[in-house]
Scaffold this motif. Structure first.
Motif, PDB file in Angstrom:
ATOM      1  N   LEU A   1       0.779  -1.324   0.135  1.00 37.03           N
ATOM      2  CA  LEU A   1       0.018  -0.010  -0.065  1.00 37.03           C
ATOM      3  C   LEU A   1       0.970   1.239   0.119  1.00 37.03           C
ATOM      4  N   THR A   2       0.423   2.241  -0.895  1.00 36.59           N
ATOM      5  CA  THR A   2       1.302   3.388  -0.761  1.00 36.59           C
ATOM      6  C   THR A   2       0.425   4.450  -0.463  1.00 36.59           C
ATOM      7  N   ILE A   3       0.666   5.235   0.696  1.00 30.92           N
ATOM      8  CA  ILE A   3      -0.077   6.381   1.269  1.00 30.92           C
ATOM      9  C   ILE A   3       0.672   7.858   1.259  1.00 30.92           C
ATOM     10  N   GLN A   4      -0.054   8.887   0.810  1.00 33.63           N
ATOM     11  CA  GLN A   4       0.365   9.887   0.970  1.00 33.63           C
ATOM     12  C   GLN A   4       0.226  10.726   2.188  1.00 33.63           C
ATOM     13  N   CYS A   5       1.237  11.204   3.063  1.00 33.42           N
ATOM     14  CA  CYS A   5       0.887  11.775   4.402  1.00 33.42           C
ATOM     15  C   CYS A   5       0.419  13.304   4.599  1.00 33.42           C
ATOM     16  N   ASP A   6       0.723  13.747   3.376  1.00 35.56           N
ATOM     17  CA  ASP A   6       0.567  15.258   3.679  1.00 35.56           C
ATOM     18  C   ASP A   6       0.118  15.846   2.518  1.00 35.56           C
ATOM     19  N   PRO A   7      -0.969  16.407   2.399  1.00 37.65           N
ATOM     20  CA  PRO A   7      -1.857  16.614   1.006  1.00 37.65           C
ATOM     21  C   PRO A   7      -1.212  17.734   0.278  1.00 37.65           C
TER      22      PRO A   7
ATOM     23  N   VAL B   1       4.836   7.218   1.521  1.00 36.29           N
ATOM     24  CA  VAL B   1       5.202   6.040   2.542  1.00 36.29           C
ATOM     25  C   VAL B   1       4.649   4.454   1.876  1.00 36.29           C
ATOM     26  N   THR B   2       5.622   3.761   1.769  1.00 34.27           N
ATOM     27  CA  THR B   2       5.208   2.436   1.371  1.00 34.27           C
ATOM     28  C   THR B   2       4.793   1.430   2.572  1.00 34.27           C
ATOM     29  N   VAL B   3       3.667   0.888   2.773  1.00 32.72           N
ATOM     30  CA  VAL B   3       3.197   0.028   3.711  1.00 32.72           C
ATOM     31  C   VAL B   3       3.408  -1.241   3.414  1.00 32.72           C
ATOM     32  N   SER B   4       4.046  -2.360   4.035  1.00 34.53           N
ATOM     33  CA  SER B   4       3.976  -3.682   3.723  1.00 34.53           C
ATOM     34  C   SER B   4       2.651  -4.335   4.587  1.00 34.53           C
ATOM     35  N   LEU B   5       1.656  -4.674   3.863  1.00 33.03           N
ATOM     36  CA  LEU B   5       0.457  -5.088   4.500  1.00 33.03           C
ATOM     37  C   LEU B   5       0.580  -6.536   4.862  1.00 33.03           C
ATOM     38  N   SER B   6       0.002  -6.762   6.286  1.00 32.98           N
ATOM     39  CA  SER B   6       0.121  -7.847   6.655  1.00 32.98           C
ATOM     40  C   SER B   6      -1.386  -8.703   6.884  1.00 32.98           C
ATOM     41  N   GLY B   7      -2.311  -7.780   6.351  1.00 33.37           N
ATOM     42  CA  GLY B   7      -3.700  -8.220   6.456  1.00 33.37           C
ATOM     43  C   GLY B   7      -4.540  -7.691   5.273  1.00 33.37           C
ATOM     44  N   VAL B   8      -5.773  -7.486   5.661  1.00 36.12           N
ATOM     45  CA  VAL B   8      -6.655  -6.840   4.468  1.00 36.12           C
ATOM     46  C   VAL B   8      -6.458  -5.324   4.223  1.00 36.12           C
ATOM     47  N   ALA B   9      -6.455  -5.125   3.013  1.00 33.35           N
ATOM     48  CA  ALA B   9      -6.148  -3.632   2.677  1.00 33.35           C
ATOM     49  C   ALA B   9      -7.423  -2.745   3.029  1.00 33.35           C
TER      50      ALA B   9
END
Length: 92
Positions: free
Chosen positions: A39-45, A52-60
């Motif tokens: 998952l890739t999220i943008q933290c500051d609009p 930030v790249t997030v390695s998911l361990s569960g459901v997105a």
């Protein structure tokens, strides 16, 4: 419900993420990409490079905005322990 004081999980801004390498944190952002278990999220609009790249361990998360709790791997990478949706407009 009890709050853990021995293993805190602070909510941190993107700019401080690198100071928490190896530690558990919470981070909120806008989902900009989902590919498999990444998952890739943008933290500051207002800052398109606050990604930030997030390695998911569960459901997105299914919402456009989410909060991730996980262990910081680097200044722009987190290994997720859990996440929750924050809706699709986040007050915008």
């Amino acid at each position: 419900m009890s709050i853990s004081t021995t293993n805190p999980c602070p909510r941190v801004p993107y700019e401080s993420l690198g100071n928490f390498t190896g530690k558990r944190v919470r981070l909120a952002g806008k989902v900009v990409n989902l590919a498999g278990s990444t998952l890739t999220i943008q933290c500051d609009p207002d800052n398109e490079s606050s990604v930030v790249t997030v390695s998911l361990s569960g459901v997105a998360p299914v919402d456009q905005y989410c909060e991730v709790e996980g262990t910081v791997q680097s200044g722009n990478s987190i290994e997720e322990n859990s996440s929750c949706g924050l809706g699709n407009d986040f007050g915008t």
